[in-house]
Design an enzyme around this catalytic site. Sequence first.
Site: not given
Ligand code: TTP
Ligand code: MG
Length: 362
Positions: A9, A107-108
């Site tokens: 992720d 992103d995962e």
């Molecule tokens: P996530 O993997 O949930 O969050 P992240 O990568 O920003 O942070 P983390 O380090 O905790 O993994 O989500 C990935 C991307 O998806 C994030 O950068 C922005 C987008 N996103 C949204 O647009 N709306 C949302 O509610 C969430 C949770 C994420």
């Molecule tokens: Mg993330």
Amino acid sequence: MPVIILHVDLDCFYASVEKRDNLAYAGKPLVVGADPKGGIGRGVVLTASYEARKFGLHSGMPISRAFKLCPQGTYIRPNFAKYIAASKRVMAILKTYSASYQSGGLDEAYLDVSGRCASFTEAEALANAIKAEIHGTIGITCSIGIGPTNVLAKIATDLHKPDGITIITPDTIQDVIGGCDISAIPGIGKKTKQFYYDKGLMTINDVFTSPLPDLVFLIGPRAAKWLHGVVHGIGGGPVSEHHGRKSISKERTFSEDTADYDFIMTKLRDLNKKLHDSIREKGIFYKTVTLKIRFQGFETFVRSQSFTRAVQDEAKAFAIIAIMVDAFKKDTRKVRLVGIKLSNIEGGSRSMQKTILDFVKA
Ligand code: TTP
Ligand code: MG
């Protein structure tokens, strides 16, 4: 040979891409999302850098609140085309590490590396190599969880973020995640967790130490089987964000049959709002809205309409319901029950990100 899954992720993904491309953001609280307009802006935080998270900012928070908590932050609008390009490059790298690759969104991703790693120690070395290649090639960091199932790997990822690696082996499940709140399990959100709390299931350990029949007694056979499987590393299937649920619905039987359509619409508005609160909480999207209406004498009708892509739109759903109800108004019988069902569900961040892709393509 043990089953070994890697869950990768990206860290604060959108913010990381922006930081990579603009050194002025280094070490500073950066927020990608709506324009805060000095605190009166509408819309939400899409992601906040880890520096910004120290102020309590998180994805989904109203941007006005974020601005109050962290006025010194830098607030920028998203550049989805850039994030999609970065995501494609990351995924292309990940695919070279395992033929068994499953995307979990922009992103995962999950990689089944059982075929090439004979032990969790080997998997850890591989995870380090993946992190180095992504950082070296794309210029952003990620966190990796390693576990015997997809869901345990995903839970592991969140334990050391950003830029971490966490390993859960079949023998260390209780040690590593026993102390975690039950909401660490994907599919149990902030609101759903109260349901489990009320049954005395507050931590993963509470579930781990409950025999399956006890769980069945507490939360019913379906949820029990799912939850028991999650914490014991049984069922390596793809991560389900919503217990494999295919639909979500609510209905209301009136205490007295009624033909007062203003009243009926008020109840439907209320049901629609509750359903949407719940799916927003869970990150669920749906394509189909179904109205159920039962008249005096128990004759029941259902009417459905579908969107072309999964949505999460309370106002649009209600507009559809209102149109469907209109067609019944000429029926002179009183109404006994109304219900709404949202189906054709897609869960979690994956479909959210699909809608972002649609947005960019449009
Ligand atoms: P996530 O993997 O949930 O969050 P992240 O990568 O920003 O942070 P983390 O380090 O905790 O993994 O989500 C990935 C991307 O998806 C994030 O950068 C922005 C987008 N996103 C949204 O647009 N709306 C949302 O509610 C969430 C949770 C994420
Ligand atoms: Mg993330």
